[in-house]
Scaffold this active site. Structure first.
Site, PDB file in Angstrom:
ATOM      1  N   SER A 144       0.871  -1.136   0.016  1.00  0.00           N
ATOM      2  CA  SER A 144       0.053  -0.104   0.134  1.00  0.00           C
ATOM      3  C   SER A 144       1.021   1.288   0.011  1.00  0.00           C
ATOM      4  O   SER A 144       1.744   1.432   0.776  1.00  0.00           O
ATOM      5  CB  SER A 144      -0.915  -0.166   1.206  1.00  0.00           C
ATOM      6  N   GLY A 145       0.721   2.172  -0.936  1.00  0.00           N
ATOM      7  CA  GLY A 145       1.355   3.223  -1.206  1.00  0.00           C
ATOM      8  C   GLY A 145       2.626   3.313  -2.227  1.00  0.00           C
ATOM      9  O   GLY A 145       3.436   4.059  -2.289  1.00  0.00           O
ATOM     10  N   THR A 147      -2.294   1.920  -7.597  1.00  0.00           N
ATOM     11  CA  THR A 147      -3.319   2.544  -8.254  1.00  0.00           C
ATOM     12  C   THR A 147      -2.838   3.756  -9.462  1.00  0.00           C
ATOM     13  O   THR A 147      -3.546   3.890 -10.525  1.00  0.00           O
ATOM     14  CB  THR A 147      -4.239   3.390  -7.505  1.00  0.00           C
ATOM     15  N   ASN A 203      -0.558   5.302   3.126  1.00  0.00           N
ATOM     16  CA  ASN A 203      -0.845   5.720   1.898  1.00  0.00           C
ATOM     17  C   ASN A 203      -2.280   6.920   2.131  1.00  0.00           C
ATOM     18  O   ASN A 203      -3.306   6.290   2.676  1.00  0.00           O
ATOM     19  CB  ASN A 203      -1.429   4.836   0.600  1.00  0.00           C
ATOM     20  N   SER A 236      -5.331   4.877  -0.509  1.00  0.00           N
ATOM     21  CA  SER A 236      -5.097   3.372  -0.324  1.00  0.00           C
ATOM     22  C   SER A 236      -6.294   2.776  -0.959  1.00  0.00           C
ATOM     23  O   SER A 236      -7.338   2.674  -0.399  1.00  0.00           O
ATOM     24  CB  SER A 236      -4.521   2.639   1.005  1.00  0.00           C
ATOM     25  N   SER A 237      -6.049   1.700  -1.781  1.00  0.00           N
ATOM     26  CA  SER A 237      -7.166   0.585  -2.270  1.00  0.00           C
ATOM     27  C   SER A 237      -7.526  -0.159  -1.335  1.00  0.00           C
ATOM     28  O   SER A 237      -6.532  -1.082  -1.076  1.00  0.00           O
ATOM     29  CB  SER A 237      -6.792   0.218  -3.859  1.00  0.00           C
ATOM     30  N   GLY A 283      -1.306  -5.447  -1.665  1.00  0.00           N
ATOM     31  CA  GLY A 283       0.017  -6.280  -1.398  1.00  0.00           C
ATOM     32  C   GLY A 283       0.140  -6.653  -0.339  1.00  0.00           C
ATOM     33  O   GLY A 283      -0.610  -6.677   0.496  1.00  0.00           O
ATOM     34  N   GLU A 292       0.740  -7.431   3.415  1.00  0.00           N
ATOM     35  CA  GLU A 292       0.704  -6.545   4.457  1.00  0.00           C
ATOM     36  C   GLU A 292       0.989  -7.306   5.770  1.00  0.00           C
ATOM     37  O   GLU A 292       0.411  -8.458   5.984  1.00  0.00           O
ATOM     38  CB  GLU A 292      -0.736  -6.056   4.706  1.00  0.00           C
TER      39      GLU A 292
END
Length: 963
Positions: free
Chosen positions: A112-113, A117, A162, A165-166, A389, A391
């Protein structure tokens, strides 16, 4: 220009900007990998290849590498001809799809980050610009692009890592027809993080749409939804204690989302229902419960519940009953068991998560409907997989378990596809495959998903078995079934050292990316969205429901089947640092990401013993100058030419292999030595080519100059010839005109003889100029003129004579001209007066001061015998004299006298006129010999005075009638 370098040519810059393809590293070690990555990152070169895999490092700043000019550079160019870029990967996937007419997908992964995206957006924007364009296709592209801000608003949130973040997985198919036109799209979503709706960690926010609605919605809209402006009023928006973030502009994002909803065909009704659902979740979060004396849950305030009821269109009583009671079915009877406060809060939050989760699924389906392609003909697709991703948190919940399971599954697929593609290439080229050491994570995937014995199967059984199922019973069940598994450990199964790092309610999985410790773990609505979302949920169904993790496992299995059927392209996104600062390169963080993304394993698989491979014609085209036998042209088969070339370069047998269509070079140093030799050779070739080129240019310039001179000479001669022709034609015309003028010289002046007559006159004047007469009347000395010029000499003399006339003479001539007009041909004595100058006879006029009508004209005599002054009587004295003054322009010629006026009759003989007044007017000769004029006395003779007065009143007119 860097953009113009091809892949091999860019090798010469390897000492300055690192190596553009990790496959060409001399050492495939983690240290060499990170060193090359850092060197390129320091120069803002954020993209590097591993073969066709693209590694992207987030720079946390804007780079000017995504403009239209960059897109144009990468359109239709071979993958390795330009420096690494996300446009190169997107373009080659597109053109490979068109050429082979098969399906492809691009897997974008990372923490994330890390920029997943943004990478997905860049690919969509590239296809929007690079693909052919029509009005219909532009509409499809607009909907594809505008689906992003909508999905981000409803599916993205600020996390610690992020700001955007998605919190869901997204797979999007872009459909192309046979011409390469984008004609449709379809989105699949995976595992929305619904727990975020009701709970956020410190420093994190809920999904963007809630904040956008409260901060950006109009006052009227908020009033209709029962909302107040300001996030602080809502329990579901303040748990992370950071509802307002400086880097996020919720008001502007709200406008973007509203516009995007219109573009993707959301009408006003659907949009209003959508916002009603979002508002109902906020109201639901503000529902509070109290406890009665027995500990049962009671509603604290019904206001929020009524808003939820109105917005969702459900019965308020049934909604309240569902939040405070559990329905127990015994045969045909139903019993309501009251909830405790904790159970009521859990039910409230569960309802909020279910509403939001189902609405998100409905939203994705509506977007798919707007992008659906109705043409039944076959289409090829490029899929974009933007997945969360791997985590690892301090406390890892059920959702982290699902996310990491997904990454484990995708890593397995990634290795399988990479190994498969590599092995297929080696088999196709006839090269012996050399086994590559890599971590096969199938053992971990089986641990999680294997039927009957995997963690997911055990979780399903534990959730659905009779009796009270608790976290500890589930943990015991896991220990019983997989106690000896090398990738599973709990507090009970661990050794003494490991036991210190595990709580009694935890279990630990040894993933491929590292160890992770896990903590065990509405149908009658009048709102169209809620009705549609929950319509498939049969409240009377007694079928065994699937758990969330089983549903996720099934959807992940379908995704895997979709991906396996397509050609794969990979983008691996890396975070450069945790603080989102530009220019910082955290080696420890990047090393961790490189490990769990499997980049080193992919590199080793990609190398498979050979660092470089190229088709024979490409290799020969570049390096043929290094061998006299292949330069400048190799006339035979390309493979034979390559064999001759490498033998000349001294390649040893173990340094390369000859495949069916490609040459394989084992070590990068061999390629670099060849490249260095090519660089040296280029300078020599450049000198030779330059000399040849200069000679060619000089010869060409000489030929051009010679051709130009010949052309100029030809043009000049032609011009001169044309001028001569025109001159002769003009001469013929002049001669013809002269002859014709001569023949018609006696006729009146016309177009035929005018020029001839002018010529005759000019010729005569040229002869005359030395023999001109002195006066206008002297005709004898003049040359005899031609008939046509007879008047010219008179005109000249007259002009000269006229110019010498004084103003006085001019006045006399003007008078004589008037006299001529009056007397010529009428009076016999006129001709004798013509030769004499006009006499300047000056006339004075005298009158008395009385009322008489006598006028004396005093005339100047030049000869004694001439008659003298003139005495006349005129009844219109004033009119006559006034007109004479005006005509002669001599107002001072009249003299008014008293008493008498003297005059001359002849020379020496004079007379006088005496004036007096009397009772009546008369004229007579007095005794003294004077002429006596008696006028009427003023006032005595009324008739005479009145007559005189009338005379004065008579207007002045110069006419024969008056005189």
């Amino acid at each position: 220009m860097q953009g113009q370098l091809d892949m091999e040519g860019a090798l010469t810059a390897r000492d300055r900007v690192g190596i553009q393809d990790f496959v060409l590293l001399d050492e495939t070690t983690e240290a060499a990998f990170l060193s090359n990555l850092k060197k390129r990152f320091s120069k803002d070169l954020i993209y590097t290849y591993i073969g066709t895999l693209l590694v992207s490092v987030n720079p946390y700043k804007e780079l000017d590498i995504y403009n239209k000019k960059q897109m144009d550079i990468y359109m239709g160019v071979n993958f390795f001809e330009l420096p690494p870029h996300i446009y190169a990967l997107a373009d080659n996937a597109y053109h490979t799809m068109l050429t082979e007419f098969n399906n492809h997908f691009i897997l974008i992964s990372g923490e994330s980050g890390a920029g997943k995206t943004e990478a997905s957006k860049k690919i969509l924007q590239y296809y929007a610009v690079s693909c052919p364009s029509t009005t219909l296709l532009n509409t499809v592209r607009d909907k594809m692009l505008m689906s992003n801000p909508v999905l981000e608003a409803f599916g993205n949130a600020k996390t610690l890592k992020n700001d955007n973040s998605s919190r869901f997985g997204k797979y999007m198919d872009i459909q192309f027809d046979s011409q390469g036109d984008a004609v449709g799209g379809h989105i699949l979503n995976y595992l929305l993080e619904k727990s975020r709706v009701v709970h956020q960690n410190h420093g994190e926010r809920n999904f963007h749409i809630f904040y956008q609605l409260v901060e950006g919605g109009s006052d009227d809209l908020l009033h209709q939804l029962g909302l107040e402006r300001g996030c602080q009023h809502y329990n579901y928006l303040t748990q992370g204690q950071c509802p307002i973030v400086p880097s996020i502009n919720d008001k502007n994002d709200w406008k973007t989302v509203k516009n995007a909803l219109q573009i993707i065909s959301f009408d006003e009704t659907a949009t209003n229902h959508l916002f009603e659902v979002i508002a109902s979740v906020l109201h639901l979060g503000n529902v509070r419960f109290d406890s009665d004396s027995k500990g049962h849950a009671l509603l604290n305030n019904n206001t929020e519940l009524h808003w939820v009821s109105n917005l969702l269109g459900v019965d308020a009583h049934r909604l309240q009953e569902g939040l405070t009671f559990r329905k127990i079915e015994a045969k045909k009877d139903q019993v309501l068991s009251p909830f405790t406060t904790d159970h009521a809060i859990y039910a409230r939050d569960a309802l909020a998560k279910a509403i939001y989760g189902q609405t998100f699924t409905w939203l994705v389906n509506r977007i798919n409907e707007s992008m659906e392609n109705e043409d039944p003909s076959r289409k090829t697709v490029i899929g974009l997989l933007d997945i969360y991703g791997f985590e690892v948190f301090y406390v890892n919940s059920f959702e982290q378990f699902c996310i990491n399971y997904c990454n484990e599954k995708l890593q397995q697929l990634f290795i399988e596809l990479t190994l498969k593609s590599e092995q297929e290439e080696y088999e196709a080229e006839g090269i012996e495959w050399e086994p590559v050491q890599f971590f096969n994570n199938k053992i971990i995937c089986d641990l999680i998903e294997e039927k009957h014995t995997g963690i997911i199967s055990l979780l399903d059984e534990e959730c659905l078995r009779p009796g009270d199922a608790t976290d500890l019973t589930f943990l015991e069940r896991l220990e019983e079934k997989m106690g000896n598994h090398p990738h599973f450990v709990t507090h009970k199964l661990a050794d003494k050292m490991t036991r210190k790092t595990l709580e009694r309610g935890d279990f630990r999985l040894l993933h491929y990316a590292g160890e992770v410790t896990y903590c065990v773990l509405m149908c009658q609505s009048k709102n169209d969205i809620v009705k549609e979302c929950f319509s498939s949920m049969d409240p009377d169904s007694r079928r065994r429901p699937e758990t969330v993790v089983t549903q996720f496992k099934s959807s992940l299995q379908k995704l895997t089947e979709i991906l396996v059927a397509k050609e794969a392209w990979y983008i691996r996104c890396l975070k450069s640092n945790e603080s989102k600062q530009s220019g910082q390169f955290d080696e420890a963080l990047i090393r961790h990401q490189v490990k769990y993304l499997g980049l080193m394993e992919h590199l080793r698989v990609r190398r498979a013993g050979f660092a470089y491979r190229r088709k024979y014609d490409v290799f020969l085209k570049r390096y043929k100058p290094l061998c006299p036998a292949t330069w400048p042209h190799w006339r035979g088969v390309a493979a034979d030419g390559v064999e001759v070339l490498v033998q000349h370069l001294g390649y040893l047998p173990d340094e390369y292999k000859m495949g069916r269509t490609k040459i394989f070079i084992r070590h990068p140093r061999t390629l670099f030595a060849t490249e260095d030799a090519y660089e040296k050779c280029k300078h020599e070739l450049a000198t030779r080519i330059q000399a040849k080129y200069k000679g060619y240019r000089a010869k060409g310039e000489y030929r051009k100059q010679k051709e130009a001179a010949t052309k100029i000479e030809s043009c000049w001669r032609g011009t001169q010839a044309r001028k001569e022709k025109e001159k002769r034609a003009w001469a013929v015309k002049v001669i013809k005109k002269f002859i014709k003028g001569y023949m018609t010289r006696g006729q009146a002046k016309n177009t035929d003889n005018s020029e001839y007559l002018a010529f005759v006159r000019q010729n005569y004047l040229n002869r005359l100029r030395d023999n001109l007469p002195k006066t206008v009347l002297d005709k004898t000395p003049w040359l005899t003129p031609p008939a046509v010029t007879d008047f010219l000499h008179y005109r000249l003399m007259v002009r000269k004579y006229v110019r010498g006339i004084t103003p006085q003479k001019k006045a006399q001539f003007e008078m004589k001209l008037i006299t001529s007009s009056v007397f010529k041909g009428k009076k016999d004595s006129y001709p004798q007066s013509v030769a004499h100058p006009f006499a300047d006879t000056r006339i004075k006029i005298s009158v008395s001061n009385l009322t008489d009508s006598t006028i004396v004209f005093h005339i100047t005599r030049e000869e004694p015998k001439q008659k003298g002054d003139l005495v006349v009587q005129c009844d219109h004295l004033f009119e006559l004299l006034t007109k004479l003054c005006v005509i002669a322009n001599k107002q001072n010629a009249i003299k008014v006298v008293q008493g008498s006026i003297n005059f001359e009759i002849q020379a020496g003989k004079g007379g006088a006129v005496d004036f007096s007044t009397g009772p009546e007017p008369m004229v007579y000769k007095a005794k003294n010999g004077h002429l006596m004029v008696v006028s009427c006395h003023s006032g005595k003779d009324t008739v005479t005075c009145e007559a005189e007065e009338e005379t004065h009143k008579t207007p002045l007119h110069i006419s024969s009638r008056d005189h």
